[in-house]
Design a protein around this motif. Structure first.
Motif, PDB file in Angstrom:
ATOM      1  N   LEU A   1      37.622   7.647  63.687  1.00  0.00           N
ATOM      2  CA  LEU A   1      36.381   7.012  64.110  1.00  0.00           C
ATOM      3  C   LEU A   1      36.131   7.315  65.578  1.00  0.00           C
ATOM      4  O   LEU A   1      37.011   7.104  66.416  1.00  0.00           O
ATOM      5  N   ARG A   2      34.947   7.847  65.865  1.00  0.00           N
ATOM      6  CA  ARG A   2      34.554   8.145  67.246  1.00  0.00           C
ATOM      7  C   ARG A   2      33.219   7.476  67.516  1.00  0.00           C
ATOM      8  O   ARG A   2      32.340   7.466  66.662  1.00  0.00           O
ATOM      9  N   SER A   3      33.093   6.928  68.713  1.00  0.00           N
ATOM     10  CA  SER A   3      31.857   6.257  69.085  1.00  0.00           C
ATOM     11  C   SER A   3      31.553   6.594  70.537  1.00  0.00           C
ATOM     12  O   SER A   3      32.448   6.620  71.374  1.00  0.00           O
ATOM     13  N   GLU A   4      30.265   6.876  70.783  1.00  0.00           N
ATOM     14  CA  GLU A   4      29.878   7.211  72.144  1.00  0.00           C
ATOM     15  C   GLU A   4      28.429   6.797  72.368  1.00  0.00           C
ATOM     16  O   GLU A   4      27.522   7.445  71.834  1.00  0.00           O
ATOM     17  N   GLY A   5      28.195   5.738  73.058  1.00  0.00           N
ATOM     18  CA  GLY A   5      26.851   5.308  73.417  1.00  0.00           C
ATOM     19  C   GLY A   5      25.891   5.152  72.251  1.00  0.00           C
ATOM     20  O   GLY A   5      25.884   4.138  71.578  1.00  0.00           O
ATOM     21  N   ASP A   6      25.088   6.188  71.998  1.00  0.00           N
ATOM     22  CA  ASP A   6      24.041   6.088  70.986  1.00  0.00           C
ATOM     23  C   ASP A   6      24.416   6.726  69.647  1.00  0.00           C
ATOM     24  O   ASP A   6      23.557   6.985  68.827  1.00  0.00           O
ATOM     25  N   TRP A   7      25.689   6.983  69.411  1.00  0.00           N
ATOM     26  CA  TRP A   7      26.115   7.505  68.104  1.00  0.00           C
ATOM     27  C   TRP A   7      27.528   7.051  67.768  1.00  0.00           C
ATOM     28  O   TRP A   7      28.305   6.691  68.644  1.00  0.00           O
ATOM     29  N   VAL A   8      27.822   7.059  66.465  1.00  0.00           N
ATOM     30  CA  VAL A   8      29.152   6.733  65.950  1.00  0.00           C
ATOM     31  C   VAL A   8      29.409   7.661  64.767  1.00  0.00           C
ATOM     32  O   VAL A   8      28.490   8.022  64.031  1.00  0.00           O
TER      33      VAL A   8
ATOM     34  N   SER B   1      29.476  -0.450  65.775  1.00  0.00           N
ATOM     35  CA  SER B   1      30.823  -1.016  65.799  1.00  0.00           C
ATOM     36  C   SER B   1      31.850   0.113  65.851  1.00  0.00           C
ATOM     37  O   SER B   1      31.701   1.120  65.171  1.00  0.00           O
ATOM     38  N   GLY B   2      32.884  -0.089  66.627  1.00  0.00           N
ATOM     39  CA  GLY B   2      33.971   0.878  66.713  1.00  0.00           C
ATOM     40  C   GLY B   2      35.136   0.544  65.796  1.00  0.00           C
ATOM     41  O   GLY B   2      36.215   1.106  65.936  1.00  0.00           O
ATOM     42  N   TYR B   3      34.900  -0.379  64.843  1.00  0.00           N
ATOM     43  CA  TYR B   3      35.967  -0.821  63.954  1.00  0.00           C
ATOM     44  C   TYR B   3      35.504  -0.796  62.507  1.00  0.00           C
ATOM     45  O   TYR B   3      34.443  -1.339  62.186  1.00  0.00           O
TER      46      TYR B   3
ATOM     47  N   ASP C   1      41.326  21.440  51.975  1.00  0.00           N
ATOM     48  CA  ASP C   1      40.846  21.777  53.311  1.00  0.00           C
ATOM     49  C   ASP C   1      39.442  21.254  53.602  1.00  0.00           C
ATOM     50  O   ASP C   1      38.887  21.516  54.651  1.00  0.00           O
ATOM     51  N   GLU C   2      38.881  20.478  52.679  1.00  0.00           N
ATOM     52  CA  GLU C   2      37.577  19.880  52.927  1.00  0.00           C
ATOM     53  C   GLU C   2      37.730  18.646  53.807  1.00  0.00           C
ATOM     54  O   GLU C   2      38.749  17.970  53.775  1.00  0.00           O
ATOM     55  N   ARG C   3      36.693  18.394  54.584  1.00  0.00           N
ATOM     56  CA  ARG C   3      36.600  17.178  55.387  1.00  0.00           C
ATOM     57  C   ARG C   3      35.264  16.532  55.095  1.00  0.00           C
ATOM     58  O   ARG C   3      34.296  17.192  54.723  1.00  0.00           O
ATOM     59  N   TYR C   4      35.223  15.225  55.283  1.00  0.00           N
ATOM     60  CA  TYR C   4      34.014  14.458  55.036  1.00  0.00           C
ATOM     61  C   TYR C   4      33.667  13.724  56.323  1.00  0.00           C
ATOM     62  O   TYR C   4      34.544  13.129  56.953  1.00  0.00           O
ATOM     63  N   VAL C   5      32.414  13.782  56.719  1.00  0.00           N
ATOM     64  CA  VAL C   5      32.011  13.148  57.972  1.00  0.00           C
ATOM     65  C   VAL C   5      30.666  12.447  57.780  1.00  0.00           C
ATOM     66  O   VAL C   5      29.794  12.937  57.076  1.00  0.00           O
ATOM     67  N   ALA C   6      30.566  11.265  58.391  1.00  0.00           N
ATOM     68  CA  ALA C   6      29.297  10.533  58.435  1.00  0.00           C
ATOM     69  C   ALA C   6      28.992  10.243  59.895  1.00  0.00           C
ATOM     70  O   ALA C   6      29.890   9.914  60.677  1.00  0.00           O
ATOM     71  N   ARG C   7      27.739  10.382  60.236  1.00  0.00           N
ATOM     72  CA  ARG C   7      27.327  10.125  61.616  1.00  0.00           C
ATOM     73  C   ARG C   7      26.050   9.295  61.589  1.00  0.00           C
ATOM     74  O   ARG C   7      25.157   9.533  60.781  1.00  0.00           O
ATOM     75  N   VAL C   8      26.014   8.314  62.479  1.00  0.00           N
ATOM     76  CA  VAL C   8      24.820   7.496  62.655  1.00  0.00           C
ATOM     77  C   VAL C   8      24.449   7.590  64.122  1.00  0.00           C
ATOM     78  O   VAL C   8      25.285   7.371  64.993  1.00  0.00           O
ATOM     79  N   GLU C   9      23.197   7.959  64.376  1.00  0.00           N
ATOM     80  CA  GLU C   9      22.685   8.100  65.737  1.00  0.00           C
ATOM     81  C   GLU C   9      21.441   7.254  65.905  1.00  0.00           C
ATOM     82  O   GLU C   9      20.647   7.115  64.974  1.00  0.00           O
ATOM     83  N   ALA C  10      21.279   6.738  67.104  1.00  0.00           N
ATOM     84  CA  ALA C  10      20.042   6.039  67.444  1.00  0.00           C
ATOM     85  C   ALA C  10      19.116   7.068  68.092  1.00  0.00           C
ATOM     86  O   ALA C  10      19.405   7.594  69.153  1.00  0.00           O
ATOM     87  N   VAL C  11      18.044   7.385  67.390  1.00  0.00           N
ATOM     88  CA  VAL C  11      17.061   8.342  67.890  1.00  0.00           C
ATOM     89  C   VAL C  11      15.786   7.561  68.164  1.00  0.00           C
ATOM     90  O   VAL C  11      15.160   7.042  67.230  1.00  0.00           O
TER      91      VAL C  11
END
Length: 172
Positions: free
Chosen positions: A97-104, A79-81, A114-124
């Protein structure tokens, strides 16, 4: 033998009582002593506490994001939302939020620090894999190691809360 034990016990108690009567002056704790060093120490401690609170809030949001995206993937795709996932970013963090094909990917940028937090989900190989990380700057590539999605170089893992642990924590 019992008499010797009794006398030594009475001696120890008498010494403790005498020390209490004398009321030896003790130095105040380091944090309550006046001076510039104390101000710096207190500011550092406050900064560390603030960073820890930010990490905990970000970890909770990113855990919901990763879990929601994995569920959505099995329902037909990422989902992109955020609202579809029931995820709401903390008020003091900007969600990207960024989404591209097989990952979000969700990045949380705090207003302060200055810290950033990121989560990524990929279809492998049609299996969704997720990771949450904390670091500085822009995250690079997310490597796949031993079937697990890893954090980019220079970033480190942010623990994701398992659904059972969140439910148990909410019940107490």
């Amino acid at each position: 033998m019992a008499l010797a034990l009794r006398l030594s016990l009475m001696s120890v108690l008498a010494l403790i009582g005498l020390a209490g009567l004398v009321q030896l002056p003790l130095a105040p704790p380091l944090a309550s002593r006046p001076g510039a060093g104390t101000d710096r120490l207190l500011a550092d401690l406050e900064g560390q506490e603030s960073a820890q609170e930010s990490r905990e809030r970000a970890s909770a949001v990113l855990s919901r994001f990763v879990g929601g995206q994995i569920t959505r993937y099995f329902w037909g795709g990422f989902s992109g939302y955020l609202d579809v996932l029931g995820v709401e970013a903390p008020e003091d963090m900007e969600p990207l939020l960024r989404s591209e094909g097989d990952w979000v990917q969700l990045t949380l940028v705090p207003e302060e620090g200055d810290e950033r937090y990121v989560a990524r989900v990929e279809a492998v190989e049609n299996v969704p894999r997720g990771v949450a990380c904390v670091g500085r700057g822009e995250p690079g590539a997310f490597p796949l190691r031993a079937g697990r999605l890893g954090c980019p170089p220079g970033w480190w893992d942010l623990p994701l809360a398992a659904p059972g642990r969140r439910a148990a924590a909410g019940a107490s």
